[in-house]
Write a protein that holds these residues in place. Structure first.
Motif, PDB file in Angstrom:
ATOM      1  N   ASP A 276      36.327  43.770  50.243  1.00 22.34           N
ATOM      2  CA  ASP A 276      35.222  42.780  50.731  1.00 22.34           C
ATOM      3  C   ASP A 276      34.132  43.295  49.913  1.00 22.34           C
ATOM      4  OD1 ASP A 276      36.632  41.397  52.467  1.00 22.34           O
ATOM      5  OD2 ASP A 276      36.109  42.733  53.874  1.00 22.34           O
ATOM      6  N   VAL A 277      33.499  42.493  49.067  1.00 27.73           N
ATOM      7  CA  VAL A 277      32.198  42.712  48.336  1.00 27.73           C
ATOM      8  C   VAL A 277      30.889  41.976  48.821  1.00 27.73           C
ATOM      9  CG1 VAL A 277      33.223  43.730  46.317  1.00 27.73           C
ATOM     10  CG2 VAL A 277      32.990  41.435  46.632  1.00 27.73           C
ATOM     11  N   GLY A 278      29.681  42.452  48.766  1.00 31.90           N
ATOM     12  CA  GLY A 278      28.442  41.670  48.978  1.00 31.90           C
ATOM     13  C   GLY A 278      28.469  40.485  48.533  1.00 31.90           C
ATOM     14  N   GLU A 279      28.521  40.556  47.129  1.00 36.99           N
ATOM     15  CA  GLU A 279      28.317  39.168  46.160  1.00 36.99           C
ATOM     16  C   GLU A 279      29.413  39.075  44.918  1.00 36.99           C
ATOM     17  OE1 GLU A 279      24.579  38.381  44.472  1.00 36.99           O
ATOM     18  OE2 GLU A 279      23.746  38.720  46.533  1.00 36.99           O
ATOM     19  N   LEU A 280      30.141  38.168  44.775  1.00 40.53           N
ATOM     20  CA  LEU A 280      31.035  38.110  43.804  1.00 40.53           C
ATOM     21  C   LEU A 280      30.790  37.264  42.605  1.00 40.53           C
ATOM     22  CD1 LEU A 280      33.805  39.606  43.362  1.00 40.53           C
ATOM     23  CD2 LEU A 280      34.772  37.707  44.635  1.00 40.53           C
ATOM     24  N   ASP A 281      30.832  37.490  41.401  1.00 36.98           N
ATOM     25  CA  ASP A 281      30.740  36.480  40.373  1.00 36.98           C
ATOM     26  C   ASP A 281      32.153  36.395  39.573  1.00 36.98           C
ATOM     27  OD1 ASP A 281      30.252  38.264  38.566  1.00 36.98           O
ATOM     28  OD2 ASP A 281      28.160  38.535  39.269  1.00 36.98           O
ATOM     29  N   ASP A 282      32.039  35.243  38.553  1.00 29.89           N
ATOM     30  CA  ASP A 282      33.547  35.279  38.028  1.00 29.89           C
ATOM     31  C   ASP A 282      33.474  36.376  37.051  1.00 29.89           C
ATOM     32  OD1 ASP A 282      33.941  33.197  39.313  1.00 29.89           O
ATOM     33  OD2 ASP A 282      33.380  31.470  37.748  1.00 29.89           O
ATOM     34  N   ALA A 283      32.327  36.890  36.346  1.00 25.49           N
ATOM     35  CA  ALA A 283      32.417  37.729  35.411  1.00 25.49           C
ATOM     36  C   ALA A 283      32.958  39.054  36.084  1.00 25.49           C
ATOM     37  CB  ALA A 283      30.912  38.184  34.949  1.00 25.49           C
ATOM     38  N   THR A 284      32.562  39.561  37.286  1.00 25.27           N
ATOM     39  CA  THR A 284      33.269  40.639  37.775  1.00 25.27           C
ATOM     40  C   THR A 284      34.741  40.419  38.016  1.00 25.27           C
ATOM     41  OG1 THR A 284      31.043  40.810  38.960  1.00 25.27           O
ATOM     42  CG2 THR A 284      32.977  42.256  40.051  1.00 25.27           C
ATOM     43  N   THR A 285      35.242  39.148  38.511  1.00 25.94           N
ATOM     44  CA  THR A 285      36.709  39.166  38.794  1.00 25.94           C
ATOM     45  C   THR A 285      37.288  38.999  37.411  1.00 25.94           C
ATOM     46  OG1 THR A 285      35.677  37.424  40.506  1.00 25.94           O
ATOM     47  CG2 THR A 285      38.172  37.534  39.916  1.00 25.94           C
ATOM     48  N   GLU A 286      36.748  38.751  36.469  1.00 22.93           N
ATOM     49  CA  GLU A 286      37.365  38.756  35.083  1.00 22.93           C
ATOM     50  C   GLU A 286      37.479  40.203  34.708  1.00 22.93           C
ATOM     51  OE1 GLU A 286      38.941  37.011  32.901  1.00 22.93           O
ATOM     52  OE2 GLU A 286      38.969  35.667  34.884  1.00 22.93           O
ATOM     53  N   ALA A 287      36.364  41.096  34.864  1.00 24.43           N
ATOM     54  CA  ALA A 287      36.447  42.232  34.665  1.00 24.43           C
ATOM     55  C   ALA A 287      37.502  43.113  35.259  1.00 24.43           C
ATOM     56  CB  ALA A 287      34.950  42.838  34.780  1.00 24.43           C
ATOM     57  N   VAL A 288      37.659  42.865  36.712  1.00 24.03           N
ATOM     58  CA  VAL A 288      38.511  43.766  37.633  1.00 24.03           C
ATOM     59  C   VAL A 288      40.204  43.161  36.788  1.00 24.03           C
ATOM     60  CG1 VAL A 288      39.965  43.866  39.687  1.00 24.03           C
ATOM     61  CG2 VAL A 288      37.255  43.688  39.617  1.00 24.03           C
ATOM     62  N   ARG A 289      40.188  41.882  36.578  1.00 24.26           N
ATOM     63  CA  ARG A 289      41.541  41.499  35.895  1.00 24.26           C
ATOM     64  C   ARG A 289      41.964  42.405  34.635  1.00 24.26           C
ATOM     65  NH1 ARG A 289      40.893  35.589  36.952  1.00 24.26           N
ATOM     66  NH2 ARG A 289      41.717  35.786  39.079  1.00 24.26           N
TER      67      ARG A 289
ATOM     68  N   GLY B 256      35.375  33.657  49.146  1.00 23.49           N
ATOM     69  CA  GLY B 256      34.409  33.713  48.406  1.00 23.49           C
ATOM     70  C   GLY B 256      34.085  35.107  47.956  1.00 23.49           C
ATOM     71  N   THR B 257      34.116  36.009  48.881  1.00 21.83           N
ATOM     72  CA  THR B 257      33.887  37.533  48.891  1.00 21.83           C
ATOM     73  C   THR B 257      34.780  38.453  49.100  1.00 21.83           C
ATOM     74  OG1 THR B 257      33.276  37.719  51.135  1.00 21.83           O
ATOM     75  CG2 THR B 257      31.303  36.898  49.508  1.00 21.83           C
ATOM     76  N   THR B 258      35.944  38.085  49.074  1.00 15.51           N
ATOM     77  CA  THR B 258      37.282  39.136  49.288  1.00 15.51           C
ATOM     78  C   THR B 258      38.003  38.900  48.102  1.00 15.51           C
ATOM     79  OG1 THR B 258      37.003  38.907  51.686  1.00 15.51           O
ATOM     80  CG2 THR B 258      39.004  39.848  50.794  1.00 15.51           C
ATOM     81  N   LEU B 259      38.294  40.054  47.487  1.00 17.31           N
ATOM     82  CA  LEU B 259      39.246  40.135  46.165  1.00 17.31           C
ATOM     83  C   LEU B 259      40.507  40.554  46.850  1.00 17.31           C
ATOM     84  CD1 LEU B 259      37.172  42.124  43.383  1.00 17.31           C
ATOM     85  CD2 LEU B 259      38.208  39.650  43.310  1.00 17.31           C
ATOM     86  N   GLU B 260      41.574  39.962  46.290  1.00 20.49           N
ATOM     87  CA  GLU B 260      42.783  40.438  46.530  1.00 20.49           C
ATOM     88  C   GLU B 260      43.517  40.930  45.162  1.00 20.49           C
ATOM     89  OE1 GLU B 260      44.044  37.471  50.181  1.00 20.49           O
ATOM     90  OE2 GLU B 260      45.652  37.958  48.668  1.00 20.49           O
ATOM     91  N   VAL B 261      43.654  41.948  45.107  1.00 22.20           N
ATOM     92  CA  VAL B 261      44.206  42.752  43.961  1.00 22.20           C
ATOM     93  C   VAL B 261      45.480  43.470  44.038  1.00 22.20           C
ATOM     94  CG1 VAL B 261      43.462  44.094  42.028  1.00 22.20           C
ATOM     95  CG2 VAL B 261      41.786  43.077  43.250  1.00 22.20           C
ATOM     96  N   THR B 262      46.610  43.068  43.537  1.00 23.21           N
ATOM     97  CA  THR B 262      48.015  43.722  43.327  1.00 23.21           C
ATOM     98  C   THR B 262      47.909  44.525  42.049  1.00 23.21           C
ATOM     99  OG1 THR B 262      48.882  41.797  42.082  1.00 23.21           O
ATOM    100  CG2 THR B 262      49.225  41.947  44.689  1.00 23.21           C
TER     101      THR B 262
END
Lengths: 269, 304
Positions: B229-242, B255-261
């Motif tokens: 769970d993160v405070g705020e999330l933008d597409d760039a961050t998601t891409e970076a994690v990917r 909107g604010t929870t990332l599910e990462v495998t």
């Protein structure tokens, strides 16, 4: 002894519906009606042996109908619905299953024929007739076997098709061909050949033999040759009662054996 | 002795290969889940065991008896819930069970069997009037007659609600604890995950994996799932994690929870990357990969 469980269960299930009972009443009514009428219309002496020649033509029509009606759905209805899979999931082989079905269905027809014949014999003998035990027992056994032939033909149709409808069509096709139109084909051929001047009055013996292979004709020839003192079988040896008896045996086991071996080797699902 | 032994069983229908050299062994006292999408060949395999279908190649045995040559005695110690069955038209539930008791020469009381599978109230009604779930319970009950050493069940929980399925599972556990082998097929992962000691995965007629659930997890590379769970999330961050090494999938829920495998090793890298991007990590959980994800990994995502 697995076939016993199958036969017992099937006999209880198959004899429950009203339609089956109607089908089974058919040969009983026929035998009893014939036994009632024979002393009135038959010529002296009135005996149970000569009764066989009086009733066999009727039976040659009615018994096949009962047989195919009772036999045609024996296996295929369970195969089509899927309850066959429940039975064959148990330690029952396909052979046990079919044997149980055959014994159940043939047993139902045989039981009805036996009871009706015993009562019918009473009607023939009382008050003026004579009981000729040996011939009569032989005739009853032959009638039971004739019922088994047609029940087996129905079951053979059941074994060789995948839907109840197709089994019905095949079983009734056999009934229609052998019982309803066979004689007409023979008569037509004879009439045509006679008109063309190729034969004199009756068909040549080998052709008669071919037409005489039909189960009902065989049944009547066995009856006339062995049990009815008022009738006789003449012609060359292959039109005689012993050959007829052998053909009778072939009809009893042949169709069932052939269709069972195919059923035993096939995938069920 | 192995309850089920299959040696290179193949089944072809014309040009279609339904089973391709399936070999496996199931021991007494274990619950084996046979998993695969619809049409993978699960029922074909069970039908070979029951001699409803003849294998094109290979052979199968139940307790050392060939399923084809010696089918009747092979089935003597087996209770079956087959695919595509139908109940007998004019028999009640009780009569169904009685038929099996007679067939197996067992001495079970039909009433007790029906009680165990939870349909004793309907014992004297014609089984053809039962609902799908009740029919499944009935046929499972029939399978339990005579304390079989192997239960062979094709999709046993079809038509049952979740609590019904749980009841069935507890019956299967009881049977396993009694010492019986339980072999059941399912395309529903939760069923298998909840109960099976070992799992076989069938895909297009091929057995692609046989292992314990833990073993499958390991072989798929840790397969950890992070929920962040993160405070705020933008597409760039998601891409970076990917883009982090070792990350397989990233999805966003709420909107604010990332599910990462990802692999086990990549866990910290993901968190570091989020920190570097200035994302405010509020909560951080890990989950073991579910069988579902493993299943998708094995079957190329074609879950039926």
């Amino acid at each position: 002894m697995n076939w016993r469980v199958i036969a017992r269960t099937d006999a209880a299930l198959a004899s429950a519906p009203r339609s089956t009972r109607l089908v089974l009443v058919l040969p009983a009514v026929t035998i009893l009606a014939a036994a009632y009428l024979y002393p009135v219309f038959g010529s002296d002496p009135i005996t149970t042996a000569r009764f066989s020649g009086f009733v066999d033509g009727w039976l040659a029509t009615v018994v096949p109908l009962t047989g195919v009606l009772l036999g045609h759905d024996a296996v295929v209805s369970e195969r089509e619905s899927g309850s066959l899979l429940l039975s064959l999931s148990l330690p029952h082989g396909r052979g046990d299953f079919v044997l149980g079905k055959v014994l159940s269905r043939v047993g139902l027809v045989s039981g009805v024929v036996l009871v009706a014949m015993v009562l019918g014999a009473g009607l023939v003998v009382y008050p003026f007739g004579r009981l000729e035990v040996v011939q009569f027992c032989g005739f009853v056994a032959t009638t039971v076997a004739f019922g088994a032939i047609w029940t087996n033909l129905g079951i053979a149709a059941s074994l060789s098709t995948a839907t109840k409808q197709r089994a019905f069509v095949v079983a009734f096709g056999l009934f229609f061909l052998f019982v309803l139109v066979w004689d007409a084909i023979a008569d037509g051929l004879q009439y045509g050949l006679d008109r063309a001047g190729l034969v004199d009055g009756s068909l040549p013996d080998p052709v008669q033999f071919v037409f005489g292979l039909e189960p009902g004709a065989v049944f009547q020839r066995v009856t006339a040759g062995f049990f009815d003192p008022s009738a006789s079988v003449d012609g060359p040896w292959y039109l005689g009662e012993w050959v007829a008896l052998a053909v009778f045996g072939l009809w009893l086991f042949g169709p069932l054996t052939v269709t069972y071996s195919r059923f035993a080797g096939s995938d069920l699902s | 002795m192995a309850a089920i032994t299959a040696n290179g069983v193949s089944k072809r229908y014309g040009t279609v290969t339904a089973l391709d050299r399936v070999s496996l062994s199931v021991e007494e006292g274990e619950i084996f889940g046979f998993l695969g999408p619809n049409g993978a060949g699960k029922s074909t395999f069970i039908n070979v065991l029951l001699d409803f279908a003849r294998p094109t190649d290979g052979s199968a045995e139940l307790f050392g008896r060939d399923c084809q040559a010696d089918g009747v005695s092979a089935r003597e110690r087996v209770g079956v819930l087959p695919d595509g069955y139908s109940v007998f038209d004019r028999l009640t539930g009780r009569q169904h069970v009685a038929y099996v008791v007679r067939s197996k020469d067992a001495d079970d009381d039909p009433a007790e069997v029906l009680e165990r599978v939870g349909i004793s109230a309907a014992a004297d009604r014609p089984a053809s009037d039962y609902s799908k779930g009740m029919k499944q319970r009935l046929v499972l009950g029939m399978a339990l007659v005579g304390e079989p050493d192997l239960l062979l069940l094709d999709e046993p929980t079809t038509g049952l609600d979740p609590s019904g399925a749980a009841e069935i599972r507890s019956i299967l556990r009881e049977e396993r604890d009694r010492g019986a082998a339980v072999f059941f097929s399912s395309h529903i992962l939760e069923q298998v995950e909840a109960i099976c000691d070992r799992v076989g995965i069938l895909q297009d007629g091929e057995l692609v994996a046989v292992d314990t659930i833990d073993g499958l997890r390991q072989s798929i590379g840790g397969g950890t799932k992070l929920l962040i769970d993160v405070g705020e999330l933008d597409d760039a961050t998601t891409e970076a994690v990917r883009g982090v090494d070792g990350v397989e999938t990233v999805t966003v829920s709420d909107g604010t929870t990332l599910e990462v495998t990802c692999t086990n090793d990549a866990k910290m890298d993901v968190v570091v990357e989020l920190q570097r991007r200035g994302a405010d990590v509020m909560n951080f959980r890990t989950e073991e990969a579910s069988l579902e994800e493993m299943f998708l990994a094995y079957t190329g995502g074609s879950r039926a």
